[in-house]
Scaffold this motif. Structure first.
Motif, PDB file in Angstrom:
ATOM      1  N   ARG A  62     -21.005 -67.403 -23.642  1.00 32.14           N
ATOM      2  CA  ARG A  62     -20.513 -67.045 -25.365  1.00 32.14           C
ATOM      3  C   ARG A  62     -21.233 -68.338 -25.895  1.00 32.14           C
ATOM      4  O   ARG A  62     -21.595 -67.930 -27.114  1.00 32.14           O
ATOM      5  CB  ARG A  62     -19.236 -67.050 -25.195  1.00 32.14           C
ATOM      6  N   GLU A  90     -18.041 -60.816 -16.258  1.00 33.69           N
ATOM      7  CA  GLU A  90     -17.990 -60.850 -17.834  1.00 33.69           C
ATOM      8  C   GLU A  90     -18.337 -62.228 -18.138  1.00 33.69           C
ATOM      9  O   GLU A  90     -18.589 -63.304 -17.456  1.00 33.69           O
ATOM     10  CB  GLU A  90     -16.452 -60.832 -18.018  1.00 33.69           C
ATOM     11  N   ARG A 138     -18.549 -61.705 -28.472  1.00 34.54           N
ATOM     12  CA  ARG A 138     -17.866 -60.608 -28.023  1.00 34.54           C
ATOM     13  C   ARG A 138     -18.305 -59.218 -28.444  1.00 34.54           C
ATOM     14  O   ARG A 138     -18.160 -58.254 -27.616  1.00 34.54           O
ATOM     15  CB  ARG A 138     -16.395 -60.800 -28.412  1.00 34.54           C
ATOM     16  N   GLU A 195     -21.423 -58.421 -26.015  1.00 34.18           N
ATOM     17  CA  GLU A 195     -20.760 -58.164 -24.772  1.00 34.18           C
ATOM     18  C   GLU A 195     -20.292 -56.668 -24.802  1.00 34.18           C
ATOM     19  O   GLU A 195     -20.414 -55.855 -24.020  1.00 34.18           O
ATOM     20  CB  GLU A 195     -19.858 -59.042 -24.535  1.00 34.18           C
ATOM     21  N   ARG A 196     -19.376 -56.242 -26.018  1.00 33.61           N
ATOM     22  CA  ARG A 196     -19.169 -54.902 -25.975  1.00 33.61           C
ATOM     23  C   ARG A 196     -19.774 -53.696 -26.313  1.00 33.61           C
ATOM     24  O   ARG A 196     -19.859 -52.963 -25.717  1.00 33.61           O
ATOM     25  CB  ARG A 196     -17.837 -54.992 -27.017  1.00 33.61           C
TER      26      ARG A 196
END
Length: 300
Positions: free
Chosen positions: A117, A111, A128, A131-132
């Motif tokens: 990030r 991750e 986020r 990433e999702r």
């Protein structure tokens, strides 16, 4: 112009990907060398759209000029002239073989870490959310695949028809010579330059073509990327088969704009309502509010 247009103009019956006799990137027709009334003619003679060569699944490789002469029932001299007119390569092309390996991502993918990030945030992205939505991964100080170093990168998977088939990667350190490193060709299930980066489930009749994944992240799931300005004919075909309207938004550099206009022209030739949009810089560098307004203007 290409082999499909030639076949259409001279009434040569053919099939493309989606038919049981045609693999992606091939245009197949009846073979004039091995077909006869006593055999099932099928569509065994394939033309490879990228490498530009003929290959019959029954009787093997054939020279382009002689083959087109037989298919169209025209003299060799006329076949040569037609190939020039339709922009078809008539040199002898050798078949390139790649020893395939199982697909896999570089070692030690995980991750996103704080530094990954931080990189995305510095570029104005919601880390986020990216990433999702886009299933991206991260590598740290050690990551390797086939002796290729993928350290300190964001790994960007390419999905096609719901399956992960390839990947690209982006350096986050700004210290490596190559900003982007793609999946080794022999590892790809489908070559990433034969498809488009994006999310097929969200595509509609109107599409937006950009250069790279970060541009797609900025403009959202209605967009797709050609992985650079040097698009392939396979990608042109995918665009033409998928969209009715298509806006091209490449970087503002002169070479990129030349390629954008060329892509628009090729899509228009295939009956797509295509147009070029020139912006300052590149789509990935837009503020999100600017990107949202741009999308609204395209969809009007």
């Amino acid at each position: 112009m290409d082999i499909i247009k030639l076949y259409q103009d001279y009434n040569v019956e053919f099939v493309t990907e989606g038919h049981k006799h045609a693999r992606p990137g091939w245009v197949n027709c009846e073979c004039p060398y091995c077909s006869s009334p006593s055999t099932n003619p099928g569509y065994h003679l394939g033309w490879n759209m990228d490498e530009e060569y003929y290959f019959c699944w029954r009787c093997g490789w054939h020279p382009p000029v002689k083959t087109i002469s037989l298919l169209l029932n025209v003299p060799i001299s006329q076949a040569i002239e037609l190939m020039n007119v339709y922009g078809i390569n008539r040199t002898v092309t050798t078949i390139k073989k790649v020893d395939k390996k199982d697909f896999e991502l570089p070692s030690n993918c995980s991750e996103l870490s704080y530094m990954h990030r931080k990189y995305l945030i510095s570029r104005g992205f919601n880390a986020r959310k990216i990433e999702r939505l886009w299933k991206i991964k991260a590598t740290g100080h050690f990551s390797i695949l086939d002796n290729i170093n993928y350290k300190f990168r964001i790994i960007i998977p390419f999905f096609w028809n719901g399956q992960m088939v390839s990947f690209d990667s982006r350096d986050i350190s700004n210290k490596q010579l190559s900003k982007y490193k793609a999946c080794p060709k022999e590892r790809e299930i489908i070559e990433h330059k034969r498809i488009l980066y994006g999310n097929q489930e969200h595509w509609i009749d109107t599409g937006i073509g950009v250069e790279g994944p970060t541009d797609v992240w900025r403009l959202g799931p209605l967009s797709c990327a050609t992985s650079g300005i040097e698009y392939t004919q396979a990608q042109v075909r995918v665009i033409a088969q998928t969209f009715k309207r298509f806006a091209v938004i490449f970087d503002d550099e002169p070479q990129a704009q030349r390629q954008a206009k060329k892509l628009v022209a090729e899509l228009k030739f295939r009956g797509i309502d295509a147009w070029n949009i020139k912006i300052k810089g590149d789509p990935g560098s837009l503020r999100q509010s600017e990107a949202n307004e741009l999308i609204k203007s395209i969809l009007k």
